[in-house]
Design an enzyme around this catalytic site. Structure first.
Site, PDB file in Angstrom:
ATOM      1  N   GLU A 240      74.819  52.798  71.820  1.00 21.09           N
ATOM      2  CA  GLU A 240      75.357  51.891  73.349  1.00 21.09           C
ATOM      3  C   GLU A 240      74.212  51.900  74.035  1.00 21.09           C
ATOM      4  O   GLU A 240      73.494  52.855  73.819  1.00 21.09           O
ATOM      5  CB  GLU A 240      76.652  52.208  73.370  1.00 21.09           C
ATOM      6  CG  GLU A 240      77.942  52.196  72.707  1.00 21.09           C
ATOM      7  CD  GLU A 240      78.393  51.221  72.758  1.00 21.09           C
ATOM      8  OE1 GLU A 240      78.051  50.315  73.259  1.00 21.09           O
ATOM      9  OE2 GLU A 240      79.579  50.741  71.445  1.00 21.09           O
ATOM     10  N   ASP A 265      91.996  38.973  64.173  1.00 20.75           N
ATOM     11  CA  ASP A 265      91.689  39.138  65.313  1.00 20.75           C
ATOM     12  C   ASP A 265      90.965  38.846  65.986  1.00 20.75           C
ATOM     13  O   ASP A 265      91.125  39.351  67.291  1.00 20.75           O
ATOM     14  CB  ASP A 265      91.848  41.073  64.911  1.00 20.75           C
ATOM     15  CG  ASP A 265      91.748  41.418  66.274  1.00 20.75           C
ATOM     16  OD1 ASP A 265      92.810  41.724  66.896  1.00 20.75           O
ATOM     17  OD2 ASP A 265      91.171  42.501  66.775  1.00 20.75           O
TER      18      ASP A 265
END
Length: 318
Positions: A240, A265
């Site tokens: 991240e 999804d």
């Protein structure tokens, strides 16, 4: 026709066109209406293209090992430039195609307008622009051909386009195309855009998130399991970017029973989540789609949009 390096354009072949000086020489060579200048320009573009391919390969490979650093990446990039030149000197066939393509045009500048690409920030972007123009030219010629025969261009061109792609791209598309097309009908986003994102997130399926016991998550889009997720979960280490700096963290990700469920999804998330409304509304081209995802906060990587749009254009737009 085999193009040989004959030292044209005052030694331009000894330079690499991603350098500022070499790019200026390349532009001037492209403006000369002579076969020698055309061959030299085609050779330089082949070197550019090979460098683009190698750079994409590097970006698809994890670069956060114990021996990786800014210095090692810089020297690796320099090595890739030299290898690209050597490959282009031997020839991979692209320069020959370029010469045939551009020789059929009366004005070289119209067929290969490098001056219009002068605003690009790198030789890679210029190479992509030229490749895109060549693809448009081939597509237009194909459309004219099939119209003369009374056929639909898409029916004739699709098999040819797919067969010209690398094996790993064809395999990825063949396995997942039907799921992407179903998601496309739900969202309106072109299937190839979603295939490109799945390829980027999963490393063409090679870095798919797996559970500790090796069970596949079928999560090709890197979708995290937030508090509202009620399905299966798998934990994995991910990178991240916090304040622009990469950090390794353990996060929870959604797990699915199949790739079809993963695409459903993903389509549901884009369709139902208000933060992605503008992504769907502005998904007319790969760049707008990728930039929309980044602005909506899909990924923290500051280069995410550039990587995604480049992958879609180079792997699914040929």
């Amino acid at each position: 026709m085999k193009i040989e390096n004959n030292g044209l354009s005052n030694g331009l072949s000894g330079q690499f066109a991603v350098d500022a000086k070499g790019m200026g020489e390349l532009r001037r060579a492209a403006q000369q209406n002579s076969p020698d200048a055309l061959k030299e320009t085609a050779w330089q573009f082949e070197a550019l293209f090979m460098n683009m391919v190698m750079k994409s390969m590097r970006q698809a490979t994890p670069q956060d090992g114990v021996f990786d650093s800014e210095q090692s990446r810089m020297y690796t990039a320099m090595l890739d430039q030299q290898i690209s030149q050597n490959l282009a000197k031997r020839g991979v066939g692209l320069a020959d195609v370029l010469v045939r393509q551009l020789s059929s045009t009366a004005n070289i500048q119209q067929a290969m307008p490098l001056e219009q690409a002068s605003g690009a920030s790198s030789g890679l972007e210029i190479a992509e622009q030229i490749a895109a123009r060549m693809a448009e030219s081939r597509s237009a010629a194909k459309d004219t051909q099939v119209k003369d025969k009374g056929l639909a261009a898409t029916d004739v061109d699709k098999p040819a386009r797919r067969s010209s792609r690398p094996a790993h791209v064809r395999d990825f598309q063949e396995r997942l195309a039907s799921h992407a097309e179903e998601a496309s009908r739900t969202t309106g986003i072109p299937a190839k855009f979603m295939l490109g994102q799945a390829a980027l997130e999963s490393g063409w399926g090679k870095r798919e998130i797996v559970a500790a016991d090796g069970t596949r998550s079928h999560n090709l889009f890197g979708i995290k399991a937030t508090s509202g997720w009620k399905g299966k979960v798998v934990e994995a280490v991910t990178t991240e970017y916090i304040n622009g700096m990469p950090q390794r963290r353990v996060e929870k990700f959604r797990a699915y029973d199949s790739y079809a469920d993963a695409f459903r999804d993903y389509a549901r998330m884009l369709s139902k989540n208000p933060r992605y409304e503008r992504v769907i509304a502005n998904a007319q081209d790969a760049t707008s789609f990728a930039q929309g995802l980044q602005r909506a906060g899909y990924a923290t990587d500051p280069q995410y949009a550039a990587k995604l749009s480049r992958l879609i254009k180079t792997s699914f737009s040929v």
